[in-house]
Design a protein around this motif. Sequence first.
Motif, PDB file in Angstrom:
ATOM      1  N   THR A  70       0.598  -0.999   0.153  1.00 56.37           N
ATOM      2  CA  THR A  70       0.116  -0.592  -0.158  1.00 56.37           C
ATOM      3  C   THR A  70       0.912   1.299  -0.442  1.00 56.37           C
ATOM      4  N   LEU A  71       2.118   1.293   0.891  1.00 58.53           N
ATOM      5  CA  LEU A  71       2.621   2.530   1.232  1.00 58.53           C
ATOM      6  C   LEU A  71       3.498   2.753  -0.520  1.00 58.53           C
ATOM      7  N   LEU A  72       4.018   1.250  -0.877  1.00 59.11           N
ATOM      8  CA  LEU A  72       4.416   1.611  -2.476  1.00 59.11           C
ATOM      9  C   LEU A  72       3.790   2.254  -3.513  1.00 59.11           C
ATOM     10  N   ILE A  73       2.477   2.145  -3.131  1.00 55.49           N
ATOM     11  CA  ILE A  73       1.432   2.618  -4.563  1.00 55.49           C
ATOM     12  C   ILE A  73       1.320   3.469  -4.280  1.00 55.49           C
ATOM     13  N   GLY A 104      11.467   1.878   6.409  1.00 53.30           N
ATOM     14  CA  GLY A 104      11.666   1.441   7.806  1.00 53.30           C
ATOM     15  C   GLY A 104      11.100   0.230   8.434  1.00 53.30           C
ATOM     16  N   LEU A 105       9.849  -0.030   7.725  1.00 55.67           N
ATOM     17  CA  LEU A 105       8.732  -1.418   7.653  1.00 55.67           C
ATOM     18  C   LEU A 105       9.002  -2.187   7.441  1.00 55.67           C
ATOM     19  N   ASN A 148      20.330  -4.091  14.534  1.00 54.58           N
ATOM     20  CA  ASN A 148      20.564  -2.519  14.793  1.00 54.58           C
ATOM     21  C   ASN A 148      19.498  -2.654  15.803  1.00 54.58           C
ATOM     22  N   GLY A 149      19.584  -2.245  16.581  1.00 57.20           N
ATOM     23  CA  GLY A 149      18.174  -1.494  17.657  1.00 57.20           C
ATOM     24  C   GLY A 149      17.844  -0.291  17.783  1.00 57.20           C
ATOM     25  N   PHE A 150      18.831   0.358  16.296  1.00 61.63           N
ATOM     26  CA  PHE A 150      17.739   1.828  16.308  1.00 61.63           C
ATOM     27  C   PHE A 150      16.963   1.357  14.757  1.00 61.63           C
ATOM     28  N   LEU A 151      17.555   1.088  13.393  1.00 64.71           N
ATOM     29  CA  LEU A 151      16.624   0.419  12.544  1.00 64.71           C
ATOM     30  C   LEU A 151      15.319  -0.371  12.906  1.00 64.71           C
ATOM     31  N   TYR A 194      10.292   5.125  13.851  1.00 68.33           N
ATOM     32  CA  TYR A 194      10.972   6.770  13.836  1.00 68.33           C
ATOM     33  C   TYR A 194      10.942   7.942  12.154  1.00 68.33           C
ATOM     34  N   ALA A 195      10.156   6.764  11.376  1.00 68.42           N
ATOM     35  CA  ALA A 195      10.923   7.585   9.805  1.00 68.42           C
ATOM     36  C   ALA A 195       9.104   8.382   9.752  1.00 68.42           C
TER      37      ALA A 195
END
Length: 504
Positions: A328-331, A360-361, A375-378, A384-385
């Motif tokens: 959905t986000l891509l479309i 991010g997803l 990775n603890g952040f990613l 975060y995005a």
Amino acid sequence: MNGLQTGLHTILMVCAVLCVLHPAAPSLAQTKVLGAAEVNEDTDSVELGPYAIIQKDPDQKITPDTIRSSGGRVLTGKLYDKPVVFLGHDGVPIWLSIKIANTGKNADWIIDLGRRSDGRFGYIKSVRAYEFSTFENGAVNLTNIPAYAGNGTYKIRLEQGQQKLVLFDITGAGGIPSIVPLKLYSEKAFAAHAESRASLNTAISMMLSGIALCFLFPALSRRRADFIPYAIYFFYIMSAWVLYDLLGSAGKGAIFSSLVLCIVLGYTLLSIFITRSFCGIDQSSFTERYILYGLAWLNVMGTLLSFFLPVGSGTTHVSLLYGAPAFTLLILSLMGYAQARNGQIPGYLFSISWLFPLAGLVFSVLQACNVLPYNGFLVNGFWYAAVPQGILFLMALRQKNIKDTQYNGAGFGGDSLNLTRLKETKDSAEHARLLKVIEKERHLLAEFRQQDAKRVEEMRRAKEEADEANRAKSAFLAVVSHEIRTPMTGIMGMVRLLLDSSIT
């Protein structure tokens, strides 16, 4: 025949010797199979994953009582040898066994499962920690380790030269892949790490709130109803983030994992509504409207199917839960780009904004499925995005408002060649032609207005000159009338006197 018998006897003897020499399955009673994670006073943190012996317990036959009664032999497993423990999707309980040796003076250490102070994806249903110890008579004891600073962190005391074997009984929530970034901290290092992570979480919450208020303020003060969906969108993300962090820190991740289906569905439906609002997709936009309807139904059906899938469905569950939102986000990004290319909206920033939560997803899912290194952040990149996405939304709306103002100011608000006609047009060549016609008419209108302004200015000047001439005429007549009237009055008086006298 004798040769065959001799060969068979030889093979049997070799097998017997191998069976005798082959060691039994490793158990916790044979602690020499465990490599110890060594720490000292200079150690701030150590990843415990490479030192962990992991064993799955799908039938839940392993309990503290069975461990005590078997002297620890019931626990057999293999060296995990990875920095992060991936629990998978099936929710099967696992036992982790880790030996820790202290060669320094620092005696207080914190074991962190990443549920409080580190980034994590997925949720853990329950965790129990034990200290494994043996006595001189061979007896085994398990001592429960209480939680230290929220569920998922445990404090152990390890004197200099001492070794301890720590056991963890971990059960994932199931359906969602869970990550356990098992790590050992010194007490000071853990406090600093927890503080930095808490500061980051607070900063993310405050930034999301600030972005939501940036949309809410003009929606209320200027009565801009088109800003309300954006405010709701970011308040929704902020609320989900706070709930995610609070429940994870309180050891209630299983509650959030049961709500995550509805939360993800609500997020995608809000995203679709925002795209519809920004792109101005209405009843006349047949293709775009049905694309959005199809995306909404895809996410609804994916959520419903995820509800009825069994816990151990694994990849299928993840595909339904996160595949539909990612698609959905891509479309949505492609729709914004396509309409920007056709000149309907300044949608390049809007298109790029959807790529941040999409990336991010994808990063979060790939890390949770053990495809990418942890990775603890990613691992929390999806949350975060939302911050850069909000900034891009604000910039895109500003550009859209500027273009709408210019468009209405040029006199095309009610013209037949407006954006509605562009939306109804399906052929890109026709789009380009209509855009050229609009641009040409806009230039002609600007020239006409310029000429009209010149004519108005000339008429104003002519009127001023006529008024000035009229005032001069009035002043002249007033002066002349005065100069003539004064002597004429004297003459007429003398004539009257002459007429009234008797002079002959």
